[in-house]
Design a protein around this motif. Structure first.
Motif, short mmCIF file in Angstrom:
data_model
loop_
_atom_site.label_atom_id
_atom_site.label_comp_id
_atom_site.label_asym_id
_atom_site.label_seq_id
_atom_site.Cartn_x
_atom_site.Cartn_y
_atom_site.Cartn_z
N PRO A 162 0.85 -1.20 0.00
CA PRO A 162 0.00 0.00 0.00
C PRO A 162 0.88 1.25 0.00
O PRO A 162 2.00 1.22 0.50
CB PRO A 162 -0.78 -0.11 1.31
CG PRO A 162 -0.67 -1.54 1.71
CD PRO A 162 0.62 -2.05 1.14
N HIS A 163 0.38 2.31 -0.55
CA HIS A 163 1.19 3.52 -0.73
C HIS A 163 1.63 4.15 0.59
O HIS A 163 2.57 4.91 0.61
CB HIS A 163 0.42 4.56 -1.55
CG HIS A 163 0.27 4.15 -2.97
ND1 HIS A 163 1.31 4.16 -3.86
CD2 HIS A 163 -0.80 3.69 -3.67
CE1 HIS A 163 0.90 3.73 -5.04
NE2 HIS A 163 -0.39 3.44 -4.94
N TYR A 164 1.00 3.85 1.68
CA TYR A 164 1.36 4.48 2.95
C TYR A 164 2.30 3.62 3.80
O TYR A 164 2.69 4.02 4.88
CB TYR A 164 0.12 4.80 3.77
CG TYR A 164 -0.75 3.61 4.04
CD1 TYR A 164 -0.55 2.80 5.15
CD2 TYR A 164 -1.80 3.28 3.17
CE1 TYR A 164 -1.34 1.70 5.38
CE2 TYR A 164 -2.58 2.18 3.41
CZ TYR A 164 -2.35 1.40 4.52
OH TYR A 164 -3.15 0.30 4.75
N THR A 165 2.67 2.43 3.33
CA THR A 165 3.52 1.55 4.16
C THR A 165 4.76 1.11 3.41
O THR A 165 5.10 -0.06 3.41
CB THR A 165 2.74 0.31 4.62
OG1 THR A 165 2.30 -0.39 3.46
CG2 THR A 165 1.59 0.65 5.51
N TYR A 166 5.44 2.02 2.79
CA TYR A 166 6.69 1.64 2.12
C TYR A 166 7.73 1.27 3.16
O TYR A 166 8.00 2.04 4.07
CB TYR A 166 7.22 2.77 1.24
CG TYR A 166 6.37 3.03 0.04
CD1 TYR A 166 5.94 1.99 -0.76
CD2 TYR A 166 6.01 4.32 -0.29
CE1 TYR A 166 5.17 2.23 -1.88
CE2 TYR A 166 5.24 4.56 -1.42
CZ TYR A 166 4.83 3.52 -2.20
OH TYR A 166 4.06 3.75 -3.29
N ILE A 167 8.29 0.10 3.05
CA ILE A 167 9.28 -0.35 4.01
C ILE A 167 10.66 -0.45 3.38
O ILE A 167 11.56 -1.02 3.96
CB ILE A 167 8.87 -1.70 4.64
CG1 ILE A 167 8.68 -2.76 3.56
CG2 ILE A 167 7.64 -1.53 5.48
CD1 ILE A 167 8.45 -4.15 4.10
N LEU A 168 10.81 0.12 2.23
CA LEU A 168 12.11 0.10 1.57
C LEU A 168 13.03 1.14 2.20
O LEU A 168 12.58 2.17 2.69
CB LEU A 168 11.96 0.39 0.08
CG LEU A 168 11.18 -0.63 -0.73
CD1 LEU A 168 11.00 -0.13 -2.15
CD2 LEU A 168 11.86 -1.97 -0.72
#
Length: 112
Positions: A30-36
């Motif tokens: 999802p666009h709000y949970t980028y974990i990169l």
């Protein structure tokens, strides 16, 4: 193995080769949970910009097909990709080099 002609070549090529896996992460999360990491995000956006600019050039789809076959899928050499497109070998080499140079510019590895 021969020595690369440009000092940015190996790092730029490695970043371009990572793009498909980074794109897969961006498309599945999802666009709000980028974990990169910040570095992965920087690589993703730099290569994405190079892809967009290449697509706008003359023969953009063919240029990206050469990059896809040689760097992203790794199923072809540049000569085999030239036959698959079809285009001449010098043209495929030039497109390959242009994409790597453009990517390196967006990554900040060399000046524009």
């Amino acid at each position: 193995m021969s020595k690369p002609k440009f000092d940015w070549w190996m790092e730029g090529r490695a970043a371009v080769r990572r793009y498909p896996s980074l794109r897969a992460w961006y498309e599945t999360l999802p666009h709000y949970t980028y974990i990169l990491s910040c570095e992965d995000q920087r690589i993703y956006w730099a290569i994405q910009k190079a892809v967009e600019e290449t697509a706008q050039r003359a023969n953009g789809t063919h240029r990206l097909k050469v990059v896809d076959l040689v760097l992203w899928k790794g199923t072809h050499t540049i000569a085999q990709a030239a036959e698959a497109i079809p285009c001449s070998l010098p043209t495929a080499q030039r497109w390959h080099h242009d994409f790597l140079r453009l990517s390196a510019q967006h990554l900040g590895l060399l000046r524009p």
